[in-house]
Design a protein around this motif. Structure first.
Motif, PDB file in Angstrom:
ATOM      1  N   ASN A  71       0.808  -1.212   0.000  1.00 55.44           N
ATOM      2  CA  ASN A  71       0.000   0.000   0.000  1.00 55.44           C
ATOM      3  C   ASN A  71       0.840   1.260   0.000  1.00 55.44           C
ATOM      4  N   SER A  72       2.162   1.126   0.147  1.00 54.03           N
ATOM      5  CA  SER A  72       3.059   2.276   0.191  1.00 54.03           C
ATOM      6  C   SER A  72       3.734   2.443  -1.158  1.00 54.03           C
ATOM      7  N   LYS A  73       3.866   3.659  -1.611  1.00 53.12           N
ATOM      8  CA  LYS A  73       4.558   3.922  -2.864  1.00 53.12           C
ATOM      9  C   LYS A  73       6.052   3.920  -2.621  1.00 53.12           C
ATOM     10  N   PRO A  74       6.802   3.179  -3.396  1.00 59.19           N
ATOM     11  CA  PRO A  74       8.249   3.154  -3.185  1.00 59.19           C
ATOM     12  C   PRO A  74       8.868   4.511  -3.472  1.00 59.19           C
ATOM     13  N   ALA A  75      10.011   4.779  -2.784  1.00 62.02           N
ATOM     14  CA  ALA A  75      10.675   6.064  -2.969  1.00 62.02           C
ATOM     15  C   ALA A  75      11.284   6.184  -4.361  1.00 62.02           C
ATOM     16  N   ALA A  76      11.622   5.100  -4.970  1.00 59.58           N
ATOM     17  CA  ALA A  76      12.192   5.136  -6.313  1.00 59.58           C
ATOM     18  C   ALA A  76      11.793   3.877  -7.048  1.00 59.58           C
ATOM     19  N   LYS A  77      11.691   3.997  -8.382  1.00 58.64           N
ATOM     20  CA  LYS A  77      11.346   2.833  -9.165  1.00 58.64           C
ATOM     21  C   LYS A  77      12.497   1.849  -9.144  1.00 58.64           C
ATOM     22  N   SER A  78      12.146   0.560  -9.136  1.00 62.41           N
ATOM     23  CA  SER A  78      13.183  -0.464  -9.088  1.00 62.41           C
ATOM     24  C   SER A  78      13.082  -1.361 -10.306  1.00 62.41           C
ATOM     25  N   PHE A  79      14.172  -2.044 -10.573  1.00 66.85           N
ATOM     26  CA  PHE A  79      14.190  -3.056 -11.623  1.00 66.85           C
ATOM     27  C   PHE A  79      14.117  -4.407 -10.930  1.00 66.85           C
ATOM     28  N   HIS A  80      12.900  -4.929 -10.811  1.00 66.65           N
ATOM     29  CA  HIS A  80      12.667  -6.225 -10.164  1.00 66.65           C
ATOM     30  C   HIS A  80      13.354  -6.303  -8.804  1.00 66.65           C
ATOM     31  N   GLY A  81      13.175  -5.247  -8.023  1.00 70.18           N
ATOM     32  CA  GLY A  81      13.716  -5.237  -6.663  1.00 70.18           C
ATOM     33  C   GLY A  81      15.094  -4.629  -6.529  1.00 70.18           C
ATOM     34  N   ILE A  82      15.732  -4.232  -7.644  1.00 72.20           N
ATOM     35  CA  ILE A  82      17.058  -3.610  -7.602  1.00 72.20           C
ATOM     36  C   ILE A  82      16.890  -2.107  -7.798  1.00 72.20           C
ATOM     37  N   PHE A  83      17.416  -1.308  -6.875  1.00 75.13           N
ATOM     38  CA  PHE A  83      17.289   0.144  -6.954  1.00 75.13           C
ATOM     39  C   PHE A  83      18.576   0.762  -7.470  1.00 75.13           C
ATOM     40  N   GLY A  84      18.417   1.781  -8.310  1.00 75.95           N
ATOM     41  CA  GLY A  84      19.574   2.508  -8.803  1.00 75.95           C
ATOM     42  C   GLY A  84      19.458   2.839 -10.275  1.00 75.95           C
ATOM     43  N   LYS A  85      19.939   4.053 -10.643  1.00 72.56           N
ATOM     44  CA  LYS A  85      19.920   4.490 -12.043  1.00 72.56           C
ATOM     45  C   LYS A  85      21.314   4.872 -12.512  1.00 72.56           C
ATOM     46  N   ASN A  86      22.311   4.412 -11.783  1.00 70.99           N
ATOM     47  CA  ASN A  86      23.680   4.614 -12.201  1.00 70.99           C
ATOM     48  C   ASN A  86      23.893   3.978 -13.573  1.00 70.99           C
ATOM     49  N   LYS A  87      24.800   4.561 -14.362  1.00 72.72           N
ATOM     50  CA  LYS A  87      25.029   4.075 -15.722  1.00 72.72           C
ATOM     51  C   LYS A  87      25.388   2.591 -15.742  1.00 72.72           C
ATOM     52  N   LYS A  88      26.262   2.190 -14.814  1.00 73.12           N
ATOM     53  CA  LYS A  88      26.659   0.784 -14.773  1.00 73.12           C
ATOM     54  C   LYS A  88      25.470  -0.115 -14.434  1.00 73.12           C
ATOM     55  N   MET A  89      24.603   0.355 -13.554  1.00 73.46           N
ATOM     56  CA  MET A  89      23.435  -0.446 -13.182  1.00 73.46           C
ATOM     57  C   MET A  89      22.458  -0.550 -14.355  1.00 73.46           C
ATOM     58  N   LEU A  90      22.289   0.536 -15.110  1.00 72.33           N
ATOM     59  CA  LEU A  90      21.398   0.497 -16.269  1.00 72.33           C
ATOM     60  C   LEU A  90      21.905  -0.490 -17.316  1.00 72.33           C
ATOM     61  N   GLU A  91      23.224  -0.565 -17.458  1.00 74.89           N
ATOM     62  CA  GLU A  91      23.803  -1.539 -18.397  1.00 74.89           C
ATOM     63  C   GLU A  91      23.530  -2.968 -17.931  1.00 74.89           C
ATOM     64  N   ILE A  92      23.575  -3.177 -16.602  1.00 78.08           N
ATOM     65  CA  ILE A  92      23.285  -4.507 -16.055  1.00 78.08           C
ATOM     66  C   ILE A  92      21.815  -4.861 -16.280  1.00 78.08           C
ATOM     67  N   TYR A  93      20.918  -3.880 -16.108  1.00 81.92           N
ATOM     68  CA  TYR A  93      19.492  -4.135 -16.355  1.00 81.92           C
ATOM     69  C   TYR A  93      19.275  -4.572 -17.801  1.00 81.92           C
ATOM     70  N   ASP A  94      19.950  -3.876 -18.727  1.00 79.56           N
ATOM     71  CA  ASP A  94      19.822  -4.228 -20.150  1.00 79.56           C
ATOM     72  C   ASP A  94      20.322  -5.649 -20.400  1.00 79.56           C
ATOM     73  N   LEU A  95      21.440  -6.005 -19.780  1.00 78.71           N
ATOM     74  CA  LEU A  95      21.998  -7.349 -19.967  1.00 78.71           C
ATOM     75  C   LEU A  95      21.042  -8.409 -19.414  1.00 78.71           C
ATOM     76  N   ILE A  96      20.457  -8.164 -18.266  1.00 79.23           N
ATOM     77  CA  ILE A  96      19.518  -9.126 -17.675  1.00 79.23           C
ATOM     78  C   ILE A  96      18.337  -9.352 -18.604  1.00 79.23           C
ATOM     79  N   GLN A  97      17.839  -8.281 -19.206  1.00 77.41           N
ATOM     80  CA  GLN A  97      16.710  -8.422 -20.130  1.00 77.41           C
ATOM     81  C   GLN A  97      17.122  -9.161 -21.399  1.00 77.41           C
ATOM     82  N   GLU A  98      18.350  -8.919 -21.865  1.00 78.46           N
ATOM     83  CA  GLU A  98      18.834  -9.599 -23.074  1.00 78.46           C
ATOM     84  C   GLU A  98      18.922 -11.110 -22.878  1.00 78.46           C
ATOM     85  N   ILE A  99      19.275 -11.551 -21.675  1.00 81.11           N
ATOM     86  CA  ILE A  99      19.464 -12.986 -21.436  1.00 81.11           C
ATOM     87  C   ILE A  99      18.229 -13.623 -20.783  1.00 81.11           C
TER      88      ILE A  99
END
Length: 574
Positions: A251-279
């Motif tokens: 019922n609580s809105k999270p403070a930031a959007k997450s990628f399947h439970g992983i928080f962060g928008k750092n460039k390296k993290m965004l690259e990891i998100y892309d890799l996870i989706q690719e595989i």
């Protein structure tokens, strides 16, 4: 045939002896006139020598005559159905009998005796009666309840458990509980396993549980050992209820959007998100690398959630938490007699994960023998239980993680080179938190929101000095350390603001590096730019009533950067 007492001629005795049911004829005093052959054989008693003895003396030795139910039945003179009583056999063993009592009366109503039919109640019948009673009791409980045997197969499942989870008893009974519920930490810190290991109940364990519709709910569970009437352990029992924590978080809105439970928008993290989706649709082995606390398990969870095997078994194994002598048995299973205390066959983690996914955390801690067995599974999908010569095939997707330098271990000959290449098909390297400081503010907000919900404390702000310290600290323990610090502060804070003295002592001893001490010399143009920046910051601060958190967001910088610029631009006194 009847004159005063019951007289039995040979014809009637022969008739009674052909009946496939125990029959006893007693006179008006309760003494035995005849015991038919079926009763004598079933109870291992003699027929003729017991004639003339009281019913109690024959069937219930030691029971006072005035306590015998036959006497009261003769006095009442009425038929009795399903009279349950205890029988003591000739070998002194006890059993339970059920009797039907039919009085034999004259025309004037005088009772001359009775015909008593007796049948033995076996243990199955008694257990069935007890189970029916127990099921009625368990079915009325508001808490979910299920039991498992020592192989972790579900043996019972009450109506409340059906209501909470959506699973039906006929669906889950006989199946492994891990494959049904897939609770968090199921194979690492299972409360039932811990109860059986310690021999003591565990109370208020909190975990996720998978419902039949694919939802995961948070539950609070109590566990204890399941005993039979002889005091022998049969397995484990868990009662559980849905936790309010999950509902609060949902019922609580999270403070930031997450990628399947992983928080962060750092460039390296965004690259990891892309890799996870690719595989996501691949079944290739993934090796997740990163220092302790960087979120390797969260990455594994995200990979599993996006894969086609997401609704299949997901088994997690912390290789570092299992003793070296047991690691092979835990992973591959063993057969009875494979080693001391191997009293029964046991299914290994790979077999439990068949058709699904296995996550091997701290894979660098595997023993050489376990490394060899893991290599065989990765190469051929085959393994043998410890102590068995039978080869079994499994279809398992392997995710592995380690905080060690596996390649250096290969050079040191402590890790197999061929296994390294088998695991390193798709490597994912997680950056330490010190390399993604631009995510710090969002992570702090996320953990503030999380523990605000979990603790139900109205803590909405962090004091400037405390916030600056949090933003400047290098976090050798990474994201896990940051979360622990916020949890520590919530536990100690009574008001609505986390102050610096509520942070852990070691953090308060940390002295941040001062950037201004090493700032390059400025020129005239820079002075003009700084004056313009000071005016802009001052204006925004006034608009925000000197709320530095709100001002920092409007200025597009972190609160620590704002505080540093205010100090450098001499705005602190204003």
């Amino acid at each position: 045939m009847v004159t005063g007492n019951i007289l039995m001629d040979e014809i009637w005795q022969g008739v009674l002896d052909t009946v496939a049911e125990g029959i006893v004829v007693v006179d008006s005093e309760g003494c035995v006139n005849h015991i038919n052959a079926f009763a004598a054989n079933a109870l291992n008693i003699e027929q003729v020598p017991n004639h003339g003895k009281h019913f109690s003396s024959v069937f219930c030795p030691g029971l006072p005559l005035d306590k015998c139910w036959v006497n009261s039945a003769l006095t009442a003179g009425k038929p009795i159905q399903d009279q349950q009583f205890e029988i003591r056999k000739k070998d002194d063993k006890k059993c339970t009998g059920i009797a039907n009592f039919t009085p034999i009366a004259e025309a004037n109503g005088h009772v001359n005796g009775a015909i008593i039919t007796i049948r033995l109640v076996d243990e199955t019948h008694l257990l069935r009666q007890a189970n029916e009673t127990n099921e009625a009791v368990l079915g009325s409980l508001a808490e979910g309840l299920f039991t498992v045997d020592f192989e972790w197969r579900i043996t019972s499942f009450n109506r409340a458990a059906e209501r909470i989870t959506g699973w039906k008893e006929e669906t889950v009974v006989g199946k492994y509980c891990n494959q049904i519920f897939r609770c968090t930490g199921c194979l690492q810190c299972c409360p039932i396993a811990e109860t059986l290991r310690r021999g003591k109940p565990m109370m208020e364990s909190e975990m996720d549980m998978l419902c039949s519709d694919g939802r995961k709910i948070m539950i609070r569970a109590n566990t204890s050992i399941l005993y039979n009437t002889a005091g022998e352990a049969l397995g484990g029992i868990m009662s559980f209820r849905e936790s309010a924590t999950k509902q609060i978080l949902e019922n609580s809105k999270p403070a930031a959007k997450s990628f399947h439970g992983i928080f962060g928008k750092n460039k390296k993290m965004l690259e990891i998100y892309d890799l996870i989706q690719e595989i996501s649709e691949s079944n290739a082995t993934v090796l997740i690398l990163g220092k302790s606390g960087t979120g390797k398990e969260l990455v594994a969870n995200a990979i599993q959630k996006l894969n086609s095997r997401r609704n299949k078994p997901y088994v997690k194994v912390n290789c570092a938490a299992i003793p070296d002598s047991l690691i092979e048995s835990e992973l591959m299973g063993h057969v009875k007699g494979a080693f001391t205390d191997a009293n029964q066959d046991r299914i290994g983690r790979f077999e439990l994960a068949h058709t699904g996914t296995i996550f091997l955390d701290e894979v660098g801690d595997l023993t050489p023998a376990a490394q060899m067995r893991l290599l065989r599974i990765l190469e051929s999908g085959e393994f043998q239980r410890l102590g068995s010569s039978q080869t079994q095939k499994v279809d398992v997707r392997v995710l592995a993680a380690t905080n060690r330098d596996l390649w250096q271990m290969v050079q040191d000959e402590t890790f197999r080179e061929d296994l390294y290449y088998r695991l390193n098909v798709i490597p994912i390297a997680l950056p330490p938190l010190s390399e993604r400081t631009d995510d710090l503010a969002a992570l702090i907000d996320h953990f503030m929101e999380k523990y605000r919900c979990l603790t139900r404390k109205n803590i909405n702000e962090i004091a400037d000095q405390a916030y600056d310290l949090l933003m400047a600290y290098p976090y050798p323990g990474n994201v896990r350390e940051l979360e622990n610090i916020i949890e520590h502060a919530f536990a100690r804070t009574k008001g609505s603001v986390i102050t610096v003295n509520k942070l852990p002592y070691y953090l308060r001893q940390f002295v941040p590096f001062t950037e201004s001490a090493n700032s390059p010399p400025t020129n005239g143009n820079t002075d003009i730019q700084e004056d313009e920046e000071a005016d802009r910051i001052h204006t925004i601060l006034q608009q925000c009533h000197w709320n530095k958190s709100l001002a920092a967001k409007k200025l597009g910088m972190s609160r620590t950067t704002l505080w540093r610029r205010m100090r450098e631009l001499d705005l602190l006194e204003k």
